[in-house]
Design an enzyme around this catalytic site. Structure first.
Site, PDB file in Angstrom:
ATOM      1  N   ALA A 118     -23.282  -6.644  20.505  1.00 58.76           N
ATOM      2  CA  ALA A 118     -23.722  -6.101  21.806  1.00 58.76           C
ATOM      3  C   ALA A 118     -23.731  -7.108  22.778  1.00 58.76           C
ATOM      4  CB  ALA A 118     -25.292  -5.783  21.568  1.00 58.76           C
ATOM      5  N   ARG A 119     -24.290  -8.188  23.107  1.00 58.30           N
ATOM      6  CA  ARG A 119     -24.661  -8.933  23.926  1.00 58.30           C
ATOM      7  C   ARG A 119     -24.967 -10.384  23.347  1.00 58.30           C
ATOM      8  NH1 ARG A 119     -21.931  -7.908  28.412  1.00 58.30           N
ATOM      9  NH2 ARG A 119     -23.451  -8.992  29.564  1.00 58.30           N
ATOM     10  N   GLU A 136     -19.463 -17.681  27.042  1.00 64.91           N
ATOM     11  CA  GLU A 136     -17.946 -17.096  26.742  1.00 64.91           C
ATOM     12  C   GLU A 136     -17.008 -17.573  27.778  1.00 64.91           C
ATOM     13  OE1 GLU A 136     -19.521 -13.220  24.086  1.00 64.91           O
ATOM     14  OE2 GLU A 136     -18.694 -13.002  26.055  1.00 64.91           O
ATOM     15  N   HIS A 145     -15.145 -11.525  21.418  1.00 66.81           N
ATOM     16  CA  HIS A 145     -15.663 -10.406  22.179  1.00 66.81           C
ATOM     17  C   HIS A 145     -14.421  -9.450  22.282  1.00 66.81           C
ATOM     18  CE1 HIS A 145     -18.654  -9.550  25.603  1.00 66.81           C
ATOM     19  NE2 HIS A 145     -18.112  -8.435  25.275  1.00 66.81           N
TER      20      HIS A 145
END
Length: 321
Positions: free
Chosen positions: A237-238, A267, A288
């Site tokens: 998700a995050r 990131e 990611h």
């Protein structure tokens, strides 16, 4: 000579590997492969941008204050925590985002992580590389417990479009699906439970929540300690939903069974990030990419232009501010 009404600046074009059609209205288009946060103001101001496109370049109040021409921010992603939404509302800047484009790719990636960990693929690959199978006295190699998905409990934190797609795959595997969600869940085959029950009883906890002040570090040392010692924690998700140092500590201590992550708080991550130092067969980190299938990125690119065209036509869609 007709002067284009809108001036569009895409701050990080390389974040989308897809064909991007030109908007169907008069405009000037400027794009940059990537933009640092400290470059955003100059690039938008010098172009007198009326529309900014950003995937991960933050636009905060201090920057927005100095962009009097800016009227719309088209976020080429679902998450909008990079945007100061309150500042946009105060300045009358419309913000749109991308929705429901990754309903196949992200759930598939979620289960790729789950299957790799439950089937001990990393551990057995390491054994083969070390020559253990080659020296085994029987046809197969044991040493790492393999667990089926069928009959296990999948706990989903969040039940939007992505959570629902993950639930559907889980049910196809014969899993019991439970959900923690703020709003009521009435889907057949899914049981809504408390946060406590989800943490304490799930064989796999998979996160499908946005990042905000309420969800930041939702899972820390206390939550990890309450999970089953054999449980997996999955985050596609995050970054920021999980205290990453606490997770590294829990994996080293054997507090939980394993983890599969596709996102980090920062990131790209710094070289000294605590999860990068892990060399454990029960931890899998991908850069990611859960959202980034070829098909999904094209859907995203098409929806991005759709959002801009709808706003210019006076019928804005996917508006978050």
């Amino acid at each position: 000579m007709t002067i284009p009404q809108h001036r569009i600046v895409f701050l990080d074009r390389d974040s989308i590997v897809a064909n991007l059609r030109p908007p169907a209205f008069a405009h000037d288009w400027t794009e940059y492969r990537a933009t640092r946060a400290d470059q955003a103001l100059a690039r938008l101001r010098d172009a007198r941008a009326t529309i900014a496109i950003t995937n991960k370049v933050p636009l905060r109040a201090a920057t927005l204050d100095r962009l009097p021409d800016l009227q719309m921010i088209a976020v080429s992603a679902t998450g909008t925590d990079i945007i100061d939404l309150a500042a946009c509302r105060a300045r009358g800047i419309t913000v749109s985002n991308i929705r429901n484009y990754a309903v196949h790719t992200l759930p598939e990636h979620t289960f790729a992580l789950i299957l790799a960990l439950r089937r001990q693929l990393l551990a057995y690959r390491a054994d083969i590389e070390a020559g253990l199978w080659q020296r085994a006295e029987q046809f197969c190699l044991f040493g790492h417990p393999v667990r089926d998905l069928a009959g296990s409990r999948l706990g989903l934190a969040g039940y939007g479009a992505l959570g629902k797609s993950v639930a559907a795959i889980g049910r196809a595997f014969g899993m019991e699906v439970v959900v923690y969600n703020r709003s009521p869940v009435v889907d057949a085959g899914v049981t809504q439970v408390s946060w406590d029950e989800l943490l304490e009883t799930s064989d796999i906890v998979s996160l499908h929540l946005p990042l905000n002040d309420q969800t930041r570090n939702l899972i820390g040392p206390a939550e990890l300690a309450r999970m089953q010692r054999s449980a997996l924690l999955i985050n596609t998700a995050r970054g920021g939903l999980v205290d990453e140092q606490a997770l590294a500590d829990a994996l080293r201590a054997g507090t939980i069974g394993g983890a599969g992550f596709d996102v980090l708080t920062q990131e790209p991550p710094p070289a000294d990030h605590p999860l990068l130092a892990l060399r454990l067969p029960n931890f899998l980190l991908t850069p990611h990419t859960a959202w980034a299938s070829t098909q999904a990125m094209q859907v995203l690119a098409d929806q991005l232009i759709d959002n801009i065209e709808a706003w210019v036509a006076g019928a804005p869609r996917n508006v978050v501010a």
